[in-house]
Design a protein around this motif. Structure first.
Motif, PDB file in Angstrom:
ATOM      1  N   ALA A 125     -13.986  -6.768  -4.907  1.00 18.23           N
ATOM      2  CA  ALA A 125     -13.722  -5.461  -4.305  1.00 18.23           C
ATOM      3  C   ALA A 125     -12.291  -5.435  -3.810  1.00 18.23           C
ATOM      4  N   ALA A 126     -11.699  -4.244  -3.830  1.00 13.99           N
ATOM      5  CA  ALA A 126     -10.353  -4.055  -3.291  1.00 13.99           C
ATOM      6  C   ALA A 126     -10.298  -2.717  -2.587  1.00 13.99           C
ATOM      7  N   LEU A 127      -9.401  -2.629  -1.612  1.00 16.34           N
ATOM      8  CA  LEU A 127      -9.340  -1.419  -0.800  1.00 16.34           C
ATOM      9  C   LEU A 127      -7.917  -1.204  -0.311  1.00 16.34           C
ATOM     10  N   GLU A 128      -7.509   0.062  -0.264  1.00 19.81           N
ATOM     11  CA  GLU A 128      -6.230   0.440   0.356  1.00 19.81           C
ATOM     12  C   GLU A 128      -6.524   1.268   1.590  1.00 19.81           C
ATOM     13  N   ILE A 129      -6.095   0.769   2.752  1.00 19.40           N
ATOM     14  CA  ILE A 129      -6.241   1.509   4.006  1.00 19.40           C
ATOM     15  C   ILE A 129      -4.846   1.824   4.524  1.00 19.40           C
ATOM     16  N   ASN A 130      -4.633   3.076   4.913  1.00 16.31           N
ATOM     17  CA  ASN A 130      -3.297   3.538   5.270  1.00 16.31           C
ATOM     18  C   ASN A 130      -3.172   3.922   6.737  1.00 16.31           C
ATOM     19  N   CYS A 131      -1.960   3.752   7.249  1.00 14.87           N
ATOM     20  CA  CYS A 131      -1.612   4.195   8.601  1.00 14.87           C
ATOM     21  C   CYS A 131      -0.171   4.709   8.536  1.00 14.87           C
ATOM     22  N   GLU A 132       0.385   5.081   9.683  1.00 12.80           N
ATOM     23  CA  GLU A 132       1.717   5.690   9.681  1.00 12.80           C
ATOM     24  C   GLU A 132       2.853   4.678   9.802  1.00 12.80           C
ATOM     25  N   THR A 133       2.599   3.543  10.470  1.00 12.01           N
ATOM     26  CA  THR A 133       3.685   2.594  10.724  1.00 12.01           C
ATOM     27  C   THR A 133       3.292   1.168  10.349  1.00 12.01           C
ATOM     28  N   ASP A 134       4.289   0.377  10.016  1.00 10.97           N
ATOM     29  CA  ASP A 134       4.081  -1.032   9.705  1.00 10.97           C
ATOM     30  C   ASP A 134       3.588  -1.790  10.938  1.00 10.97           C
ATOM     31  N   PHE A 135       3.992  -1.319  12.124  1.00  6.52           N
ATOM     32  CA  PHE A 135       3.568  -1.959  13.375  1.00  6.52           C
ATOM     33  C   PHE A 135       2.041  -1.963  13.484  1.00  6.52           C
ATOM     34  N   VAL A 136       1.423  -0.827  13.172  1.00  9.26           N
ATOM     35  CA  VAL A 136      -0.042  -0.739  13.227  1.00  9.26           C
ATOM     36  C   VAL A 136      -0.673  -1.576  12.122  1.00  9.26           C
ATOM     37  N   ALA A 137      -0.077  -1.577  10.932  1.00 14.62           N
ATOM     38  CA  ALA A 137      -0.619  -2.357   9.813  1.00 14.62           C
ATOM     39  C   ALA A 137      -0.687  -3.839  10.151  1.00 14.62           C
ATOM     40  N   ARG A 138       0.220  -4.300  11.019  1.00 13.84           N
ATOM     41  CA  ARG A 138       0.238  -5.710  11.404  1.00 13.84           C
ATOM     42  C   ARG A 138      -0.653  -6.004  12.604  1.00 13.84           C
ATOM     43  N   ASN A 139      -1.276  -4.946  13.156  1.00 11.79           N
ATOM     44  CA  ASN A 139      -2.153  -5.118  14.315  1.00 11.79           C
ATOM     45  C   ASN A 139      -3.424  -5.880  13.920  1.00 11.79           C
ATOM     46  N   GLU A 140      -3.817  -6.837  14.747  1.00 11.29           N
ATOM     47  CA  GLU A 140      -4.963  -7.699  14.426  1.00 11.29           C
ATOM     48  C   GLU A 140      -6.254  -6.906  14.270  1.00 11.29           C
ATOM     49  N   ASP A 141      -6.469  -5.914  15.138  1.00 12.36           N
ATOM     50  CA  ASP A 141      -7.699  -5.117  15.063  1.00 12.36           C
ATOM     51  C   ASP A 141      -7.725  -4.279  13.786  1.00 12.36           C
ATOM     52  N   PHE A 142      -6.578  -3.716  13.411  1.00 13.63           N
ATOM     53  CA  PHE A 142      -6.486  -2.925  12.177  1.00 13.63           C
ATOM     54  C   PHE A 142      -6.836  -3.804  10.977  1.00 13.63           C
ATOM     55  N   GLN A 143      -6.315  -5.021  10.954  1.00 10.36           N
ATOM     56  CA  GLN A 143      -6.587  -5.946   9.853  1.00 10.36           C
ATOM     57  C   GLN A 143      -8.055  -6.362   9.819  1.00 10.36           C
ATOM     58  N   LYS A 144      -8.636  -6.539  11.010  1.00  5.12           N
ATOM     59  CA  LYS A 144     -10.056  -6.895  11.091  1.00  5.12           C
ATOM     60  C   LYS A 144     -10.932  -5.772  10.535  1.00  5.12           C
ATOM     61  N   ARG A 145     -10.575  -4.532  10.881  1.00  2.00           N
ATOM     62  CA  ARG A 145     -11.347  -3.392  10.363  1.00  2.00           C
ATOM     63  C   ARG A 145     -11.219  -3.288   8.849  1.00  2.00           C
ATOM     64  N   ALA A 146     -10.019  -3.519   8.344  1.00  2.00           N
ATOM     65  CA  ALA A 146      -9.810  -3.471   6.887  1.00  2.00           C
ATOM     66  C   ALA A 146     -10.706  -4.480   6.190  1.00  2.00           C
ATOM     67  N   ASP A 147     -10.800  -5.681   6.755  1.00  2.00           N
ATOM     68  CA  ASP A 147     -11.674  -6.707   6.177  1.00  2.00           C
ATOM     69  C   ASP A 147     -13.140  -6.290   6.251  1.00  2.00           C
ATOM     70  N   GLN A 148     -13.536  -5.672   7.358  1.00  2.00           N
ATOM     71  CA  GLN A 148     -14.920  -5.189   7.487  1.00  2.00           C
ATOM     72  C   GLN A 148     -15.232  -4.176   6.389  1.00  2.00           C
ATOM     73  N   PHE A 149     -14.290  -3.265   6.155  1.00  2.81           N
ATOM     74  CA  PHE A 149     -14.527  -2.197   5.188  1.00  2.81           C
ATOM     75  C   PHE A 149     -14.596  -2.729   3.758  1.00  2.81           C
ATOM     76  N   VAL A 150     -13.705  -3.677   3.412  1.00  7.27           N
ATOM     77  CA  VAL A 150     -13.748  -4.209   2.045  1.00  7.27           C
ATOM     78  C   VAL A 150     -14.995  -5.064   1.847  1.00  7.27           C
ATOM     79  N   ASN A 151     -15.446  -5.727   2.909  1.00  2.93           N
ATOM     80  CA  ASN A 151     -16.703  -6.484   2.829  1.00  2.93           C
ATOM     81  C   ASN A 151     -17.875  -5.539   2.572  1.00  2.93           C
ATOM     82  N   LEU A 152     -17.819  -4.352   3.177  1.00  2.00           N
ATOM     83  CA  LEU A 152     -18.876  -3.357   2.980  1.00  2.00           C
ATOM     84  C   LEU A 152     -18.881  -2.866   1.534  1.00  2.00           C
ATOM     85  N   VAL A 153     -17.705  -2.610   0.991  1.00  6.42           N
ATOM     86  CA  VAL A 153     -17.583  -2.213  -0.430  1.00  6.42           C
ATOM     87  C   VAL A 153     -18.214  -3.287  -1.315  1.00  6.42           C
ATOM     88  N   PHE A 154     -17.893  -4.547  -0.999  1.00  6.33           N
ATOM     89  CA  PHE A 154     -18.372  -5.682  -1.783  1.00  6.33           C
ATOM     90  C   PHE A 154     -19.891  -5.838  -1.671  1.00  6.33           C
TER      91      PHE A 154
END
Length: 277
Positions: A73-102
């Motif tokens: 599975a692969a997923l693209e999740i978008n936000c407005e700034t690179d600062f948020v993309a590097r946020n630990e919680d944002f990354q954790k949610r992205a992993d949760q979502f791709v795991n759900l797809v999988f």
């Protein structure tokens, strides 16, 4: 009523919202936690609506592949700034979502948004994230792939570009698989073979090549034949198995795989932030 710091802290731990937002929500809800959570969620919804016209061209590409390589599975999740993309919680949610797809084998963004994590739909999770983070957040693409061969993933450093490659059979050398996935990432092929190139693109390339030759004064018949030659060069540049292998230009990708007794590529998915490739 007076709201204690302990209650504010507990609500913050439950929701991830800011301290002042939690305090205001508890005051508005007269100390009722459930109502306070609902108030915070509505706040997220309002903020989401306000930011709906903003550009969200930063974010992450994340992937997940089964141990045997039969599903990915692969997923693209978008936000407005690179600062948020590097946020630990944002990354954790992205992993949760791709795991759900999988796990649930979802193959569209709409299906994912309706699916649930921890009792909330992914759509509601995104609204909550907007409320906490203050940026537009959306899921742009979802890929689910299954095979009788083997799937391999490559994520370019920074997580702004990711590739899934499907091989026709089992790949015995991980380095070779990674080399091919990196080839897809770097060289942006349109398809695995010539047959996969959209006919309208082929016709356009032939038309451009022929017009160039006619403008150079070549006769019609010669221009026709020479245009076919230019089309062959186009295939060598944009068809994966015909591309020159980036680590050894004396070989095509197909020759590299055959030389190393590796199954040919059957398909690939290339995801890059902000591109539909």
């Amino acid at each position: 009523m007076s709201i204690s710091a302990k209650d504010v802290k507990e609500l913050r731990e439950q929701t991830g919202a800011g301290m002042m937002d939690c305090k205001k929500a508890l005051e508005e809800a007269d100390g009722d936690f459930e109502r306070a959570i609902e108030i915070l969620r509505k706040k997220g919804q309002k903020l989401s609506e306000k930011r709906s016209d903003r550009e969200a061209n930063q974010g992450l590409i994340v992937t997940k592949v089964s141990d045997d390589g039969s599903k990915a599975a692969a997923l693209e999740i978008n936000c407005e700034t690179d600062f948020v993309a590097r946020n630990e919680d944002f990354q954790k949610r992205a992993d949760q979502f791709v795991n759900l797809v999988f796990e649930e084998e979802l193959d569209s963004v709409d299906e994912l948004l309706k699916a649930k994590v921890d009792g909330l739909t992914v759509a509601d999770h995104l609204k909550d994230m907007v409320g906490k983070i203050g940026e537009k957040i959306e899921i742009n693409r979802v890929v689910l792939a299954k095979t009788g061969g083997q799937l391999v993933s490559y994520i370019h450093p920074g997580n702004q570009l990711g590739v899934l490659v499907e091989f026709e059979g089992e790949v015995n050398d991980d380095d070779i698989a990674k080399d091919v996935a990196m080839q897809v990432a770097a060289m942006k092929p349109l398809s695995v073979t010539r047959d996969g190139v959209d006919s309208s693109i082929v016709e356009k390339e032939l038309e451009i090549a022929k017009d160039q030759l006619l403008n150079e004064g070549k006769p019609e018949e010669i221009a026709e034949k020479a245009a076919q030659g230019k089309l062959r060069r186009f295939y060598e540049e944009r068809v994966l198995l015909e591309q020159k292998f980036v680590k050894d230009n004396s070989l095509s990708v197909k020759e590299y795989l055959k030389q190393n007794d590796t199954p040919l590529v059957k398909s690939f998915h290339r995801l890059q932030l902000g591109n539909d490739s």
